[in-house]
Motif scaffolding. Structure first.
Motif, PDB file in Angstrom:
ATOM      1  N   LEU A  38       0.869  -1.111  -0.141  1.00 35.95           N
ATOM      2  CA  LEU A  38       0.046  -0.069  -0.024  1.00 35.95           C
ATOM      3  C   LEU A  38       0.859   1.424   0.043  1.00 35.95           C
ATOM      4  O   LEU A  38       0.580   2.241  -0.776  1.00 35.95           O
ATOM      5  N   LEU A  39       1.970   1.351   0.865  1.00 39.12           N
ATOM      6  CA  LEU A  39       2.922   2.224   0.703  1.00 39.12           C
ATOM      7  C   LEU A  39       3.558   2.430  -0.565  1.00 39.12           C
ATOM      8  O   LEU A  39       3.679   3.721  -1.265  1.00 39.12           O
ATOM      9  N   VAL A  40       3.754   1.556  -1.287  1.00 35.50           N
ATOM     10  CA  VAL A  40       4.633   1.516  -2.471  1.00 35.50           C
ATOM     11  C   VAL A  40       3.622   2.184  -3.476  1.00 35.50           C
ATOM     12  O   VAL A  40       3.840   2.980  -4.421  1.00 35.50           O
ATOM     13  N   GLY A  41       2.439   1.490  -3.369  1.00 38.11           N
ATOM     14  CA  GLY A  41       1.192   2.332  -4.416  1.00 38.11           C
ATOM     15  C   GLY A  41       1.257   3.538  -4.174  1.00 38.11           C
ATOM     16  O   GLY A  41       1.086   4.519  -5.153  1.00 38.11           O
ATOM     17  N   MET A  42       1.186   4.124  -2.995  1.00 34.64           N
ATOM     18  CA  MET A  42       1.105   5.687  -2.716  1.00 34.64           C
ATOM     19  C   MET A  42       2.400   6.447  -3.297  1.00 34.64           C
ATOM     20  O   MET A  42       2.203   7.370  -3.909  1.00 34.64           O
ATOM     21  N   LEU A  43       3.615   5.563  -3.079  1.00 36.09           N
ATOM     22  CA  LEU A  43       4.560   6.221  -3.530  1.00 36.09           C
ATOM     23  C   LEU A  43       4.553   6.266  -5.101  1.00 36.09           C
ATOM     24  O   LEU A  43       5.071   7.580  -5.416  1.00 36.09           O
ATOM     25  N   LEU A  44       4.158   5.391  -5.586  1.00 37.17           N
ATOM     26  CA  LEU A  44       4.148   5.342  -7.231  1.00 37.17           C
ATOM     27  C   LEU A  44       2.824   6.463  -7.861  1.00 37.17           C
ATOM     28  O   LEU A  44       2.872   6.668  -9.005  1.00 37.17           O
ATOM     29  N   ASP A  45       2.018   7.013  -7.036  1.00 35.67           N
ATOM     30  CA  ASP A  45       0.847   7.737  -7.329  1.00 35.67           C
ATOM     31  C   ASP A  45       1.331   9.258  -7.412  1.00 35.67           C
ATOM     32  O   ASP A  45       1.138  10.180  -6.561  1.00 35.67           O
ATOM     33  N   GLN A  46       1.953   9.236  -8.596  1.00 33.16           N
ATOM     34  CA  GLN A  46       2.484  10.714  -8.950  1.00 33.16           C
ATOM     35  C   GLN A  46       2.633  10.747 -10.426  1.00 33.16           C
ATOM     36  O   GLN A  46       3.359   9.944 -11.154  1.00 33.16           O
ATOM     37  N   GLN A  47       2.160  11.861 -11.215  1.00 33.85           N
ATOM     38  CA  GLN A  47       1.992  11.738 -12.754  1.00 33.85           C
ATOM     39  C   GLN A  47       1.898  10.715 -13.203  1.00 33.85           C
ATOM     40  O   GLN A  47       2.405  10.339 -14.304  1.00 33.85           O
ATOM     41  N   TYR A  48       0.969   9.876 -12.750  1.00 30.12           N
ATOM     42  CA  TYR A  48       0.547   8.616 -13.235  1.00 30.12           C
ATOM     43  C   TYR A  48      -0.788   8.058 -12.860  1.00 30.12           C
ATOM     44  O   TYR A  48      -1.208   8.515 -11.613  1.00 30.12           O
ATOM     45  N   PRO A  49      -1.829   7.570 -13.500  1.00 27.74           N
ATOM     46  CA  PRO A  49      -3.000   7.318 -13.189  1.00 27.74           C
ATOM     47  C   PRO A  49      -3.091   6.405 -12.053  1.00 27.74           C
ATOM     48  O   PRO A  49      -2.248   5.359 -11.710  1.00 27.74           O
ATOM     49  N   MET A  50      -4.112   6.796 -10.809  1.00 27.70           N
ATOM     50  CA  MET A  50      -3.807   6.225  -9.707  1.00 27.70           C
ATOM     51  C   MET A  50      -4.011   4.686  -9.556  1.00 27.70           C
ATOM     52  O   MET A  50      -3.287   4.061  -8.963  1.00 27.70           O
ATOM     53  N   GLU A  51      -5.021   4.283 -10.334  1.00 33.48           N
ATOM     54  CA  GLU A  51      -5.231   2.814 -10.494  1.00 33.48           C
ATOM     55  C   GLU A  51      -4.073   1.989 -10.789  1.00 33.48           C
ATOM     56  O   GLU A  51      -3.897   0.877 -10.532  1.00 33.48           O
ATOM     57  N   HIS A  52      -3.303   2.763 -11.761  1.00 33.06           N
ATOM     58  CA  HIS A  52      -2.141   2.145 -12.461  1.00 33.06           C
ATOM     59  C   HIS A  52      -0.924   2.090 -11.229  1.00 33.06           C
ATOM     60  O   HIS A  52      -0.108   1.209 -11.180  1.00 33.06           O
ATOM     61  N   ALA A  53      -0.601   3.075 -10.658  1.00 32.08           N
ATOM     62  CA  ALA A  53       0.145   3.207  -9.624  1.00 32.08           C
ATOM     63  C   ALA A  53      -0.001   2.198  -8.666  1.00 32.08           C
ATOM     64  O   ALA A  53       0.809   1.514  -8.267  1.00 32.08           O
ATOM     65  N   PHE A  54      -1.328   2.055  -8.046  1.00 31.45           N
ATOM     66  CA  PHE A  54      -1.684   1.008  -6.852  1.00 31.45           C
ATOM     67  C   PHE A  54      -1.514  -0.321  -7.588  1.00 31.45           C
ATOM     68  O   PHE A  54      -1.342  -1.149  -6.780  1.00 31.45           O
TER      69      PHE A  54
END
Length: 192
Positions: A24-40
């Motif tokens: 979950l932390l990694v998903g949040m980390l990736l949630d930047q300049q990228y669609p939310m669902e793809h980040a998570f």
């Protein structure tokens, strides 16, 4: 109240987010300049390529090998290389500061940490700034049942009941669409 997460639209990816707080932390980390669902969904991509998702395996992985794993199509993020470095650093930070237990960020200490302390700890994570930390605090409070004293106020507008501002408010495809509409309107207002 622990709510089952439905952030990606992919059952296997959501299952990992529900079961592993580091994912979950990694998903949040990736949630930047990228669609939310793809980040998570990024943690699931890593899990598929590493034969399981493991904080210790990521922290101990050869950095260049891990980066290559993350940039292999489909990459974990639009900026897969730089995000791989951040994921690796995040894993190492949690091992060094929380004995490998990501939940220690929001649960460890006597007395139990309050909202401002949890926010401070989240901001100290590699790749987490003020806004990302507030969104994650709101996600913990709204969907994971982690509600330290003062969490709503500390999370600011992200902690508001009934808001549709961020991933903290996504519970299904409908709320995802509402969050997207809010973000689009906010972006248009900022340009206007």
């Amino acid at each position: 109240m622990l709510r089952e997460l439905h952030l990606t639209g992919e059952p296997a990816a959501d299952k990992l987010l529900n079961e592993d707080p580091f994912a979950l932390l990694v998903g949040m980390l990736l949630d930047q300049q990228y669609p939310m669902e793809h980040a998570f969904a990024g943690p699931r991509k890593i899990a598929d390529r590493m034969d399981g998702f493991s904080l210790s395996k990521i922290a101990e992985a050869d950095l260049e090998t891990f980066v290559e794993l993350c940039v292999t199509p489909p990459a974990i993020h639009r900026y897969g290389g730089s995000m791989a470095y951040r994921v690796h650093a995040l894993a190492q930070h949690i091992i060094e500061n929380y004995d490998g237990n990501p939940e220690g960020i929001w649960l460890s200490g006597r007395p139990k940490p309050d909202g401002p302390e949890v926010l401070k700890r989240l901001r100290a994570l590699p790749g987490f700034g003020e806004q990302k930390a507030k969104i994650f605090l709101a996600l913990l409070g709204k969907q994971r049942g982690v509600q330290p004293k003062g969490w709503r106020e500390t999370a600011g507008s992200y902690g508001e009941r009934g808001s549709r501002r961020s991933i903290a408010d996504v519970t299904n495809a409908g709320t995802l669409a509402e969050v997207r509409a809010f973000k689009k309107a906010a972006k248009a207002a900022a340009k206007g």
